[in-house]
Design a protein around this motif. Sequence first.
Motif, PDB file in Angstrom:
ATOM      1  N   LEU A 143       0.831  -1.212   0.000  1.00 57.92           N
ATOM      2  CA  LEU A 143       0.000   0.000   0.000  1.00 57.92           C
ATOM      3  C   LEU A 143       0.861   1.256   0.000  1.00 57.92           C
ATOM      4  N   ARG A 144       2.139   1.121   0.352  1.00 55.94           N
ATOM      5  CA  ARG A 144       3.003   2.302   0.316  1.00 55.94           C
ATOM      6  C   ARG A 144       3.140   2.829  -1.104  1.00 55.94           C
ATOM      7  N   HIS A 155       4.330   2.502   8.252  1.00 53.34           N
ATOM      8  CA  HIS A 155       5.677   2.643   8.795  1.00 53.34           C
ATOM      9  C   HIS A 155       5.903   1.657   9.933  1.00 53.34           C
ATOM     10  N   GLU A 158       6.338  -1.814   8.535  1.00 54.00           N
ATOM     11  CA  GLU A 158       7.638  -1.984   7.892  1.00 54.00           C
ATOM     12  C   GLU A 158       8.767  -2.030   8.921  1.00 54.00           C
ATOM     13  N   GLN A 165      16.973  -5.502  11.148  1.00 52.28           N
ATOM     14  CA  GLN A 165      17.926  -4.525  10.611  1.00 52.28           C
ATOM     15  C   GLN A 165      19.114  -5.216   9.949  1.00 52.28           C
ATOM     16  N   ILE A 166      18.807  -6.191   9.108  1.00 55.55           N
ATOM     17  CA  ILE A 166      19.862  -6.880   8.371  1.00 55.55           C
ATOM     18  C   ILE A 166      20.033  -6.164   7.045  1.00 55.55           C
ATOM     19  N   GLY A 167      21.230  -5.644   6.789  1.00 54.98           N
ATOM     20  CA  GLY A 167      21.549  -5.048   5.494  1.00 54.98           C
ATOM     21  C   GLY A 167      20.754  -3.795   5.192  1.00 54.98           C
ATOM     22  N   ALA A 168      20.997  -3.271   4.014  1.00 58.42           N
ATOM     23  CA  ALA A 168      20.236  -2.122   3.538  1.00 58.42           C
ATOM     24  C   ALA A 168      20.038  -2.302   2.041  1.00 58.42           C
ATOM     25  N   PRO A 169      18.846  -2.208   1.489  1.00 53.43           N
ATOM     26  CA  PRO A 169      17.589  -2.024   2.212  1.00 53.43           C
ATOM     27  C   PRO A 169      17.336  -3.154   3.206  1.00 53.43           C
ATOM     28  N   ARG A 170      16.746  -2.775   4.315  1.00 55.05           N
ATOM     29  CA  ARG A 170      16.513  -3.721   5.391  1.00 55.05           C
ATOM     30  C   ARG A 170      15.828  -4.986   4.900  1.00 55.05           C
ATOM     31  N   TYR A 222      16.414  -6.408  -3.464  1.00 52.99           N
ATOM     32  CA  TYR A 222      17.763  -6.642  -2.955  1.00 52.99           C
ATOM     33  C   TYR A 222      18.832  -6.808  -4.036  1.00 52.99           C
ATOM     34  N   LYS A 225      17.470  -4.271  -8.468  1.00 54.51           N
ATOM     35  CA  LYS A 225      17.028  -2.895  -8.199  1.00 54.51           C
ATOM     36  C   LYS A 225      16.170  -2.348  -9.346  1.00 54.51           C
ATOM     37  N   ASP A 227      13.855   1.477 -10.167  1.00 55.61           N
ATOM     38  CA  ASP A 227      13.694   2.839  -9.669  1.00 55.61           C
ATOM     39  C   ASP A 227      12.338   2.962  -8.980  1.00 55.61           C
ATOM     40  N   ILE A 228      12.388   2.916  -7.645  1.00 55.99           N
ATOM     41  CA  ILE A 228      11.149   2.840  -6.866  1.00 55.99           C
ATOM     42  C   ILE A 228      10.307   4.100  -7.017  1.00 55.99           C
ATOM     43  N   VAL A 229      10.980   5.242  -7.222  1.00 57.68           N
ATOM     44  CA  VAL A 229      10.206   6.481  -7.376  1.00 57.68           C
ATOM     45  C   VAL A 229       9.386   6.422  -8.663  1.00 57.68           C
TER      46      VAL A 229
ATOM     47  N   ARG B  58      21.835   6.067  -7.199  1.00 58.19           N
ATOM     48  CA  ARG B  58      20.376   6.047  -7.118  1.00 58.19           C
ATOM     49  C   ARG B  58      19.874   4.667  -6.687  1.00 58.19           C
ATOM     50  N   ALA B  59      20.491   3.624  -7.262  1.00 57.47           N
ATOM     51  CA  ALA B  59      20.012   2.271  -6.962  1.00 57.47           C
ATOM     52  C   ALA B  59      20.645   1.708  -5.699  1.00 57.47           C
ATOM     53  N   MET B  62      21.993   2.895  -0.498  1.00 55.94           N
ATOM     54  CA  MET B  62      21.756   2.319   0.834  1.00 55.94           C
ATOM     55  C   MET B  62      22.724   1.182   1.110  1.00 55.94           C
ATOM     56  N   GLN B  63      23.043   0.422   0.069  1.00 58.42           N
ATOM     57  CA  GLN B  63      24.011  -0.660   0.253  1.00 58.42           C
ATOM     58  C   GLN B  63      25.401  -0.100   0.542  1.00 58.42           C
ATOM     59  N   ASN B  66      25.592   1.152   4.006  1.00 55.68           N
ATOM     60  CA  ASN B  66      25.677   0.022   4.920  1.00 55.68           C
ATOM     61  C   ASN B  66      27.102  -0.516   4.983  1.00 55.68           C
ATOM     62  N   TYR B 113       8.250   9.878  -0.036  1.00 58.48           N
ATOM     63  CA  TYR B 113       7.316   9.528  -1.108  1.00 58.48           C
ATOM     64  C   TYR B 113       7.120   8.018  -1.183  1.00 58.48           C
ATOM     65  N   THR B 114       8.198   7.259  -0.995  1.00 59.92           N
ATOM     66  CA  THR B 114       8.085   5.806  -1.131  1.00 59.92           C
ATOM     67  C   THR B 114       7.995   5.098   0.213  1.00 59.92           C
ATOM     68  N   LYS B 117      11.929   4.625   5.746  1.00 58.48           N
ATOM     69  CA  LYS B 117      12.413   5.309   6.943  1.00 58.48           C
ATOM     70  C   LYS B 117      13.763   4.744   7.308  1.00 58.48           C
ATOM     71  N   TYR B 119      17.272   4.136   9.120  1.00 58.57           N
ATOM     72  CA  TYR B 119      17.579   4.334  10.532  1.00 58.57           C
ATOM     73  C   TYR B 119      18.943   4.987  10.733  1.00 58.57           C
TER      74      TYR B 119
END
Lengths: 329, 132
Positions: A143-144, A155, A158, A165-170, A222, A225, A227-229, B58-59, B62-63, B66, B113-114, B117, B119
């Motif tokens: 829904l986001r 939020h 999520e 909190q493993i890695g990023a994106p989480r 992960y 990738k 482009d999420i926007v 851009r992609a 975040m990695q 990290n 926007y997406t 959040k 940390y």
Amino acid sequence: MGALISFIAVIILTLLAYGGVKSANMQAIFGIVLPYAAIMTFLIGVSYRVIKWAKSPVPYRITTTCGQQKTLPWIKQNKIENPSDAMGVTVRMILEVLLFRSLFRNTRSELQDGKLLHGSSKWLWLGGIAFHAAFFTVLFRHLRLFTEPMLLPLHLVETLDGFMQIGAPRLLMSGVVLLGAAMFLLLRRFLIPQVRYISLPADYFPLFLIIGIAVTGIMMRYVTKTDIVSVKELTMGLISLKPKIHQGVGAIFYIHLFLVSVLFAYFPFSKLVHMTGVFLSPTRNLANNGREVRHINPWNYKVKARTYEEYEDEFREKMKSANIPVEKE
Amino acid sequence: MYDRGKVIAGIIIFLALVTFPFFYKTGKANVQIEPKINTPVIEGLSEKKCVESKEFMRANHMQLLNEWRDAAVRDGQRTYVASDGKSYAISLQNTCMNCHSNKKEFCDTCHSYTGVKPYCWDCHIAPMEAKR
């Protein structure tokens, strides 16, 4: 065999979306036309199925029960397992829909040293509830992409989902559980001979489809990738009925979206309608009050009845003269 | 149809739940999302380039962040050698936020926007302008 057909079907669907976007530039078809068609099929199809079910008469109560029925006041009734009123039915339905109560009672029988043994078997329940809960969480998190401004609980969900909190994106646990549980349900069909024997392409296809959706979704987040926007601009365009194709959205996104569209469109024609069917199960949603309330069969024709009073009114004089006792003088 | 009232109510709830995003404040649907890179430090750069290419950042920012955190905090490694051979100090506040001092207009644009959040700011102190 059924598994192979279903697997090939999902592979073909994947290639169709990939080829359509990569070589034929059919972004508008896979990004706009098919999602709209799929959601319409889903809404109309599911409503149609529900109305069709509701047209079947249920002339008497056919609840399955496993508790003491309501009877004499000094015998304790099991109000949830054998409900006699709407309250009990509601609690029972909530347990059924959210916790799969009847599946929890699943048993397994097998021969051991020539003896038939029966025992409790919770694995299917565990796999099933993990799958459904994870799928719901994943769906809710999506829904986001469809709300702006964001819904408040998103939020929170999520944060909880990425709690490790493993890695990023989480790393979101729901995705891992969804894929794992779907694989479990698939392996179950492969490895248990009796279940494999009764499994049809219609059982394998949704599983492969959902595994495909989960894999492409996890890949997008992960690995490859996207482009999420731009993706959100596309989805927001879809729901505001001003669809627009955005460049920079990769083919993997269109594969994901196409598989989801297929799932939605396939929904009303398949066993997946158990989502709404569970609410209309007469063995679950009826109060077991067959001894308290008279349930009239809806297709009974009207019997022309004559009461004793009418009979006596007609023959009173004759009855009196023949010395037959009458109720009214 | 039997139990007409209940069945119709159920169908209406189902349709409402599924189509709810279509009715939920779609007025703001088609907004342009563009993170701003017009800070004084960036304007003063001769070559406007982040530590890696724009597409990569851009992609994968975040990695990269990290990895930077793990390198700096866990391994004490404080220099990052980029793919073009240049070296950068591994530091969110002194390297990243030195140029991108506009957290609100840069980071938060896409993130809010997406619905992301990050940390980062659980430990790091957000730049002052964020408090405005």
